[in-house]
Design an enzyme around this catalytic site. Structure first.
Site, mmCIF file in Angstrom:
data_model
loop_
_atom_site.group_PDB
_atom_site.id
_atom_site.type_symbol
_atom_site.label_atom_id
_atom_site.label_comp_id
_atom_site.label_asym_id
_atom_site.label_seq_id
_atom_site.Cartn_x
_atom_site.Cartn_y
_atom_site.Cartn_z
ATOM 1 N N HIS A 115 0.866 -1.184 0.000
ATOM 2 C CA HIS A 115 0.000 0.000 0.000
ATOM 3 C C HIS A 115 0.905 1.238 0.000
ATOM 4 O O HIS A 115 2.009 1.195 0.540
ATOM 5 C CB HIS A 115 -0.834 -0.052 1.291
ATOM 6 C CG HIS A 115 -1.915 0.968 1.406
ATOM 7 N ND1 HIS A 115 -1.668 2.283 1.727
ATOM 8 C CD2 HIS A 115 -3.261 0.866 1.257
ATOM 9 C CE1 HIS A 115 -2.824 2.937 1.788
ATOM 10 N NE2 HIS A 115 -3.797 2.099 1.501
ATOM 11 N N ASP A 190 2.912 -4.692 8.017
ATOM 12 C CA ASP A 190 1.703 -3.903 7.827
ATOM 13 C C ASP A 190 0.525 -4.866 7.994
ATOM 14 O O ASP A 190 0.205 -5.651 7.103
ATOM 15 C CB ASP A 190 1.719 -3.273 6.428
ATOM 16 C CG ASP A 190 0.418 -2.548 6.119
ATOM 17 O OD1 ASP A 190 -0.514 -2.617 6.931
ATOM 18 O OD2 ASP A 190 0.347 -1.923 5.045
ATOM 19 N N GLN A 193 -4.807 -5.255 7.016
ATOM 20 C CA GLN A 193 -5.826 -6.207 6.577
ATOM 21 C C GLN A 193 -5.750 -7.495 7.390
ATOM 22 O O GLN A 193 -6.769 -8.081 7.744
ATOM 23 C CB GLN A 193 -5.668 -6.521 5.080
ATOM 24 C CG GLN A 193 -5.792 -5.305 4.178
ATOM 25 C CD GLN A 193 -7.177 -4.662 4.218
ATOM 26 O OE1 GLN A 193 -8.179 -5.292 4.545
ATOM 27 N NE2 GLN A 193 -7.238 -3.383 3.891
ATOM 28 N N LYS A 216 -10.443 -0.217 10.638
ATOM 29 C CA LYS A 216 -10.713 -1.423 9.838
ATOM 30 C C LYS A 216 -11.097 -2.587 10.755
ATOM 31 O O LYS A 216 -11.523 -3.639 10.306
ATOM 32 C CB LYS A 216 -9.479 -1.806 9.018
ATOM 33 C CG LYS A 216 -9.146 -0.813 7.913
ATOM 34 C CD LYS A 216 -7.991 -1.278 7.082
ATOM 35 C CE LYS A 216 -7.322 -0.176 6.309
ATOM 36 N NZ LYS A 216 -8.049 0.286 5.128
ATOM 37 N N CYS A 356 -4.697 2.427 -3.700
ATOM 38 C CA CYS A 356 -3.445 2.931 -3.104
ATOM 39 C C CYS A 356 -2.295 1.967 -3.341
ATOM 40 O O CYS A 356 -1.434 1.802 -2.455
ATOM 41 C CB CYS A 356 -3.606 3.239 -1.604
ATOM 42 S SG CYS A 356 -4.796 4.514 -1.272
HETATM 43 C C1 LIG Z 1 -2.612 -2.928 3.594
HETATM 44 C C2 LIG Z 1 -2.883 -1.532 4.030
HETATM 45 N N1 LIG Z 1 -1.894 -0.799 4.545
HETATM 46 C C3 LIG Z 1 -2.084 0.457 4.968
HETATM 47 C C4 LIG Z 1 -3.310 1.057 4.881
HETATM 48 C C5 LIG Z 1 -3.473 2.459 5.370
HETATM 49 O O1 LIG Z 1 -4.378 2.506 6.426
HETATM 50 P P1 LIG Z 1 -4.835 3.915 7.026
HETATM 51 O O2 LIG Z 1 -5.380 4.707 5.883
HETATM 52 O O3 LIG Z 1 -5.850 3.564 8.042
HETATM 53 O O4 LIG Z 1 -3.620 4.542 7.601
HETATM 54 C C6 LIG Z 1 -4.376 0.357 4.332
HETATM 55 C C7 LIG Z 1 -5.697 0.982 4.154
HETATM 56 O O5 LIG Z 1 -6.425 0.683 3.237
HETATM 57 C C8 LIG Z 1 -4.161 -0.976 3.911
HETATM 58 O O6 LIG Z 1 -5.160 -1.710 3.394
#
Ligand SMILES: Cc1ncc(COP(=O)(O)O)c(C=O)c1O
Length: 399
Positions: A115, A190, A193, A216, A356
Site C-alpha cells: 500500500h 503492515d 488487513q 478497519k 493505493c
Molecule cells: C494494507 C494496508 N496498509 C495500509 C493502509 C493504510 O491505512 P490507514 O489509511 O488507516 O492509515 C491500508 C488501508 O487501506 C491498507 O489496506
C-alpha cells in the site's frame, strides 16, 4: 448467527450491501455506545490533571493499551503506541527509526503488493538520505516470491504487508522474517488487513514493528497502532514534539519521556482509543473462529458465482488458497469506476481504483480493479445481489 443487528448502520440503511470493509469496517453498537459513554461520563484530558475525571479518562485510555497488547500478544503494554492511523505509524518508524539508524546505501526491502502507506515513507527516506529500495516480486497468484539472495548484509529493514488490500493474498512472512533477522535486519509488518481476519501473535511472528488501524477493526476512525519491541522503541527519538512526550523541558533543550508517552505528543484521540477497547472486546466475543468461518464461506461462494460470469476476470489468487475475504476483478468493456458507480445505484458498495497500490497496478498492467471485500456481518444474499448487479452493469454497458 445474525451479526447485522449489532451494527446500527444496517438498521438505518436496511438495503445496504456493504462490500467495502477492507476500506473501513462498519461499527458495532457497543463501539458507538463507548464513544458516547466516554463523552457523557469521563471526558477530560488524560495524564495531565490530578482531578478525578482526568483520572477516569486516563484509566480508560490506558486500559485500551493493555487490551491491544493482549490482542496481538505483545510482551509489554508500553510497546503499544497510539497514533492517528497505520499510515502515521509507518511514518513514525521511517522518521524516527529510519532517519536515526539508516544511512545512504542501506537497503529497505518491500514487496510489489505494498500500500502507498508502506511505500511513500520509504521513498521519502530515499530522497532524504539516499537509502535503496528493493522489491520482492509476486507470482501469478499474487504470492510473494522470496529468494533468500534478496536479503543481504545491506538489508536493514524488511517492511511487508501480511495481507494485500488489493488482491486479498495472505503473504508467507515467516521465512522472510527469519532470514531478515539472520542478517540483523529489522522487520515491519503492515497488519492493516491481516489483523481483521486472523489472530496475531507478535512474539511468535517475531515482528520488530507491526502496524494497523482501528477503523478497519470495527473501531473508530482516527486511531492507529504501532507495536514495537521495547528495546527498539527506547532507542528511537520522538517523532512529534509537544506536550505529554517529555520528562523535562528547558529553554535550550528537552529530555524526552519514556515509552509509550515519548511517541504520543499532544492530546490524543482519547474517545477513539477508549472506544477501540469495546471494538476489540466485541471482536473477541464473536471470535476469530466464527469470523473466519463466515468470511471463508462468503468468499468461497462469491468466487464460485463470479467465476461463472464469462466476462469477469479475477485478479490475484484464483481460488481460496492463501486468500482472505477480498476479491479483485475486472469486467470486459466496463471501467472499474463504472462498475462501482453502477452498483452504487443499487446500494451496493464496492471499491474501484488503484487501491493505493499504483506500482502494483502498473506491474499488473491494469489501470484499476473493482474490489469486493467481505466481513463476518455480510450474508450470502448480499453476494447474490452483487452478482446480479454485475450482470446488469455488464448488460447496460454492452447492449
Ligand atoms: C494494507 C494496508 N496498509 C495500509 C493502509 C493504510 O491505512 P490507514 O489509511 O488507516 O492509515 C491500508 C488501508 O487501506 C491498507 O489496506
Amino acid at each position: 448467527m445474525n451479526f447485522r443487528q449489532d451494527f446500527p448502520i444496517f438498521i438505518t440503511n436496511p438495503n445496504l450491501v456493504y462490500l467495502d470493509s477492507a476500506a473501513t469496517s462498519q461499527k458495532p453498537k457497543v463501539v458507538l455506545e463507548a464513544l458516547r459513554y466516554y463523552y457523557e461520563n469521563e471526558n477530560a484530558n488524560i495524564h495531565r490533571s490530578a482531578h478525578f475525571l482526568a483520572e477516569k479518562a486516563t484509566v480508560a485510555y490506558e486500559a485500551t493499551r493493555q487490551t491491544v497488547a493482549d490482542f496481538i500478544g505483545a510482551k509489554h503494554k508500553h510497546e503499544i503506541i497510539f497514533t492517528r492511523n497505520a499510515t502515521e505509524s509507518i511514518n513514525l518508524v521511517a522518521r524516527s527509526w529510519g532517519e536515526t539508524f539508516l544511512k545512504a546505501g542501506d537497503e529497505v526491502l518491500l514487496s510489489k503488493l505494498e500500500h502507498h502507506s508502506n511505500l511513500i515513507p520509504w521513498l521519502q527516506l530515499k530522497e532524504k538520505i539516499g537509502i535503496e529500495i528493493k522489491y520482492l516480486d509476486i507470482d501469478e497468484s499474487g504470492q510473494l516470491i522470496f529468494d533468500e539472495s534478496q536479503i543481504t548484509e545491506k538489508t536493514k529493514l524488511v517492511s511487508l504487508t501480511g495481507m494485500s488490500n488489493s488482491l486479498g493474498v495472505i503473504t508467507h512472512l515467516k521465512p522472510i522474517i527469519t532470514k531478515a533477522h539472520e542478517v540483523g535486519a529489522k522487520v515491519l509488518i503492515d497488519a492493516c488487513q491481516m489483523a481483521v481476519h486472523s489472530p496475531i501473535d507478535v512474539q511468535e511472528l517475531d515482528a520488530d514493528f507491526l502496524v494497523f488501524s482501528a477503523h478497519k477493526l470495527y473501531g473508530p476512525t482516527g486511531v492507529g497502532v504501532l507495536y514495537g519491541k521495547s528495546d527498539l522503541l527506547e532507542k528511537m527519538p520522538p517523532f512529534l514534539g509537544g506536550g505529554e512526550m517529555i520528562q523535562q523541558v528547558f529553554e535550550d533543550r528537552f529530555i524526552a519521556g519514556d515509552i509509550p508517552n515519548k511517541f504520543e505528543a499532544g492530546t490524543p484521540n482519547i474517545a477513539g482509543v477508549t472506544a477501540f477497547k469495546a471494538a476489540i472486546e466485541y471482536l473477541n466475543s464473536v471470535g476469530f473462529e466464527t469470523i473466519q468461518k463466515q468470511e471463508k464461506a462468503l468468499t468461497e461462494y462469491a468466487l464460485e458465482k463470479l467465476k461463472a460470469l464469462p466476462y469477469l476476470k479475477l485478479i490475484g489468487p484464483q481460488g481460496m488458497k492463501n486468500r482472505g475475504s477480498i476479491i479483485s476483478f475486472t469486467i470486459d468493456g466496463v471501467h472499474p469506476h463504472d462498475i462501482a458507480e453502477g452498483l452504487s445505484q443499487k446500494q451496493i458498495c464496492i471499491r474501484a481504483g488503484h487501491h493505493c497500490t499504483q506500482p502494483l497496478m502498473d506491474y499488473l498492467e491494469l489501470p484499476a480493479t473493482a474490489r469486493a471485500s467481505f466481513a463476518f456481518y455480510n450474508e450470502v444474499e448480499e453476494v447474490d445481489k452483487l452478482v446480479k448487479g454485475l450482470e446488469e452493469v455488464y448488460e447496460y454497458f454492452n447492449q
